[in-house]
Each structure stands twice: as C-alpha cells, then as structure tokens.
Design a protein around this motif. Structure first.
Motif, PDB file in Angstrom:
ATOM      1  N   THR A  30       0.845  -1.199   0.000  1.00 26.83           N
ATOM      2  CA  THR A  30       0.000   0.000   0.000  1.00 26.83           C
ATOM      3  C   THR A  30       0.880   1.250   0.000  1.00 26.83           C
ATOM      4  OG1 THR A  30      -1.755  -1.221   1.112  1.00 26.83           O
ATOM      5  CG2 THR A  30      -1.884   1.177   1.210  1.00 26.83           C
ATOM      6  N   ASN A  78      -6.814  -0.827   0.637  1.00 29.07           N
ATOM      7  CA  ASN A  78      -7.011  -1.965  -0.263  1.00 29.07           C
ATOM      8  C   ASN A  78      -8.301  -2.723   0.022  1.00 29.07           C
ATOM      9  OD1 ASN A  78      -6.487  -3.844   1.826  1.00 29.07           O
ATOM     10  ND2 ASN A  78      -4.309  -3.930   1.345  1.00 29.07           N
ATOM     11  N   ALA A 147      -5.323  -7.583   3.286  1.00 30.04           N
ATOM     12  CA  ALA A 147      -5.341  -8.483   2.132  1.00 30.04           C
ATOM     13  C   ALA A 147      -4.641  -9.796   2.487  1.00 30.04           C
ATOM     14  CB  ALA A 147      -4.662  -7.812   0.944  1.00 30.04           C
ATOM     15  N   SER A 148      -3.501  -9.704   3.180  1.00 30.79           N
ATOM     16  CA  SER A 148      -2.750 -10.912   3.540  1.00 30.79           C
ATOM     17  C   SER A 148      -3.561 -11.789   4.506  1.00 30.79           C
ATOM     18  CB  SER A 148      -1.411 -10.529   4.176  1.00 30.79           C
ATOM     19  OG  SER A 148      -1.584  -9.505   5.130  1.00 30.79           O
ATOM     20  N   THR A 171       2.705  -5.740   5.404  1.00 29.15           N
ATOM     21  CA  THR A 171       3.496  -6.852   4.891  1.00 29.15           C
ATOM     22  C   THR A 171       4.919  -6.425   4.506  1.00 29.15           C
ATOM     23  OG1 THR A 171       2.379  -6.563   2.766  1.00 29.15           O
ATOM     24  CG2 THR A 171       1.576  -8.322   4.206  1.00 29.15           C
ATOM     25  N   GLN A 189       0.550  -9.377  -1.815  1.00 30.00           N
ATOM     26  CA  GLN A 189       0.362  -8.811  -3.140  1.00 30.00           C
ATOM     27  C   GLN A 189       1.646  -8.883  -3.973  1.00 30.00           C
ATOM     28  OE1 GLN A 189      -1.574  -4.873  -2.233  1.00 30.00           O
ATOM     29  NE2 GLN A 189      -1.761  -5.913  -0.282  1.00 30.00           N
TER      30      GLN A 189
HETATM   31  C1  MLT Z   1       0.483  -3.443   3.346  1.00 31.09           C
HETATM   32  O1  MLT Z   1       0.675  -2.438   2.668  1.00 31.09           O
HETATM   33  O2  MLT Z   1       1.158  -3.712   4.339  1.00 31.09           O
HETATM   34  C2  MLT Z   1      -0.546  -4.416   2.853  1.00 31.09           C
HETATM   35  O3  MLT Z   1      -1.381  -3.827   1.910  1.00 31.09           O
HETATM   36  C3  MLT Z   1      -1.202  -5.080   3.977  1.00 31.09           C
HETATM   37  C4  MLT Z   1      -2.227  -6.109   3.561  1.00 31.09           C
HETATM   38  O4  MLT Z   1      -3.364  -5.706   3.321  1.00 31.09           O
HETATM   39  O5  MLT Z   1      -1.933  -7.317   3.548  1.00 31.09           O
END
Ligand code: MLT
Length: 310
Positions: A30, A78, A147-148, A171, A189
């Motif tokens: 992100t 996200n 998302a993870s 992440t 991602q």
């Molecule tokens: C992040 O930027 O750390 C990710 O988008 C986190 C996620 O949603 O897994």
C-alpha cells in the motif's frame, strides 16, 4: 481594493500540498502504490502530494475519516477495507458513510511465498506442509481485514489446518522477517513480492490470478498448481473524508484518472505486476458502486467463517 477582493475570495483548490495517507507500514504494497500514485498526482495537480504511511488496519482510515473534509487529507486503502466493514463489530468509522470514494487505483494478484529453504517443492507441497505442520508453522498477517489476512484465510481453508498467525503492521515488515527465515508463510500482493521473488530472497509457489504474471513467468497460477479455488485479486482505491465539497472531489478524481495515464506510474506498476485502474474504474460513480458491492460480497464469507473482531 484588488487585494481585499483576493482575500475574501475562496482559494482555488489545491493551494497547498495534499497528504495521502497509506493504510500500511512503510515498505509494503500500500505504501509502494501510494508513493507511485503521489508522484503522478503531483504531476497532474499544481501542488505536491506527500505520503504518510500508517500501519495497522484501522489507524490510517481513522486518521483520514477524522481529517477536515477539505481535500487536503486523503486515504489509499485496499480490498481489506471492504471486508473490515463486516469483520469488526465496532469500527471507529463507517466504511460506506465516513468516506467519499474518488476512484480505484490498481489491481494485483496475490502470491503464495515462503521463507528461503522452506521444505516444499510446489503448491501441493506447500499446502500439505501446512496441513501437517499446523500451528508449528507461522503465517504472517497485516492485521484483521488486511489483504494478507483474507488470503491466509483462503489458504488455511484449502489446507483444512490453522497455522500460528503472526500479526505485523503491514506486509513490508512481514516480508523482512520471511527473508530472514524467522517466518514460514505469507500470502501477499505481487506489488510487494515480485522484486524479492526475482532475487530469490523468498520462494514463490503460485500466483492467485487466472493467468501467469509476465513479470514472474516461472511461477504457476493456483489453477495450474492444482488449487483453482485459491483465486484473489487485491484492489487499491483512493478516498476523501465524507463531506468533502463535490467540486474538490471532482478535481481529485480527475487527477487520479490523469495519474493512471502517467508514463512513470504505468512503468513502475508494470514492473511490480500491478494493473493501473481503467478510466471507468478510476471514477467516483464506479468506486461508490464497487465498494458497496465488495462490502456485500465479503459479508457472507466472513459470517460463514465466523471471523469477527471487537
Ligand atoms: C500493506 O501495505 O502492508 C498491505 O497492503 C497489507 C495487507 O493488506 O496485507
């Protein structure tokens, strides 16, 4: 007299730098997407756009929801944002009411990766290792509704086993632990993992898209690797706080569409296997409808999984 008239007139928007809050820790997808977007927006608007990356699922959105609705504090978030509407019994904001959708930014496949030397030859072995290892294996999550986390739920459903979930502020920090061998599994991602997979610093087992990624031609799709149900695309989108004047929203959304045509943005996104939003998807009308649909799509999945947080 002219001077006085100038002072009483409203300043044209934007007349000072804009802050784009990235809902993810520095170094994660992100943050990366938001920085590339901020540069392109800065070229499309007469003012620079600065990024403030805030890890933890709820903190960034809360900061944007509470900001003055003047167009100078915006949010990039996200797919997890839509899931969070159901995941959390209580949120410090309302996903559908507290924000003005400005348009989608990007789409990216997820990738199943493991620490270097993880003892699995392919995705079948990766899932079998989770089935056998269960909570002896660590699986990263960027927090409930990230998302993870959502991808990890799909993975654990496929394996019929639960790993020990380790929560990170994003992440970016998670993949550093994976590379150091202190973490076993991550579904993240492509935007974040492609450079590390290419450098062999993490091992990739599959991509969750229906076709292979041009940037990772050696990595099979989940369907090719025998798990066609493991399909997921993560989208990012841009928001203003609810109550932002309509003409300001229109200016920002038009700048977003201009940014999607920016050559430097398209080149960077493409290097990271990330798709820029089309003209239609990067619009207010599409994003409004899409967000409501995504909230509705995730509700029964989360309710069936019984996964709630306070
Ligand atoms: C992040 O930027 O750390 C990710 O988008 C986190 C996620 O949603 O897994």
């Amino acid at each position: 007299l002219l001077l006085t008239a100038g002072i009483t007139q409203a300043q044209p928007f934007p007349s000072r730098p804009i802050t784009l809050v990235a809902a993810g820790a520095a170094g994660g997808p992100t943050d990366t997407i938001t920085r590339i977007l901020a540069d392109a927006l800065g070229r499309a608007l007469p003012q620079p756009v600065v990024v403030e990356s805030i890890g933890g699922s709820l903190v960034g959105p809360q900061r944007a929801a509470q900001a003055r609705p003047d167009g100078y504090t915006l949010l990039v978030n996200n797919i997890g944002f839509a899931a969070s509407a159901t995941l959390y019994r209580k949120l410090p904001y309302d996903v559908l009411e507290s924000f003005a959708p400005l348009g989608l930014v990007s789409d990216a496949a997820m990738t199943f990766v493991a620490r270097p030397g993880f003892p699995a030859a392919d995705l079948g072995g990766y899932i079998a290792a989770l089935r056998e290892g269960g909570d002896r294996l660590n699986l990263a999550s960027a927090g409930l509704g990230s998302a993870s986390h959502l991808c990890g739920v799909l993975l654990q459903q496929a394996a019929g086993a639960k790993a020990t979930t380790v929560v990170f502020r994003g992440t970016g920090p998670a993949i550093a632990e994976l590379m150091a061998g202190r973490l076993d599994l991550l579904c993240d991602q492509a935007t974040n993992t492609v450079p590390y997979i290419r450098d062999n610093r993490v091992t990739a087992y599959a991509v969750t898209s229906t076709a292979r990624l041009a940037e990772l031609p050696q990595v099979p799709t989940t369907a090719e690797a025998g798990s066609p149900a493991l399909v997921m695309t993560t989208w990012h989108a841009m928001y203003a706080p609810a109550g932002t004047p309509e003409e300001v929203q229109a200016t920002l959304s038009a700048a977003l569409r201009a940014a999607m045509k920016d050559e430097a943005l398209r080149r960077r996104f493409s290097e990271l296997a990330t798709e820029p939003a089309t003209e239609e998807r990067a619009s207010i009308a599409f994003h409004r409808r899409f967000l409501a649909e995504e909230v509705a799509r995730w509700r029964p999945i989360i309710q069936a999984a019984g996964a709630f947080a306070d």
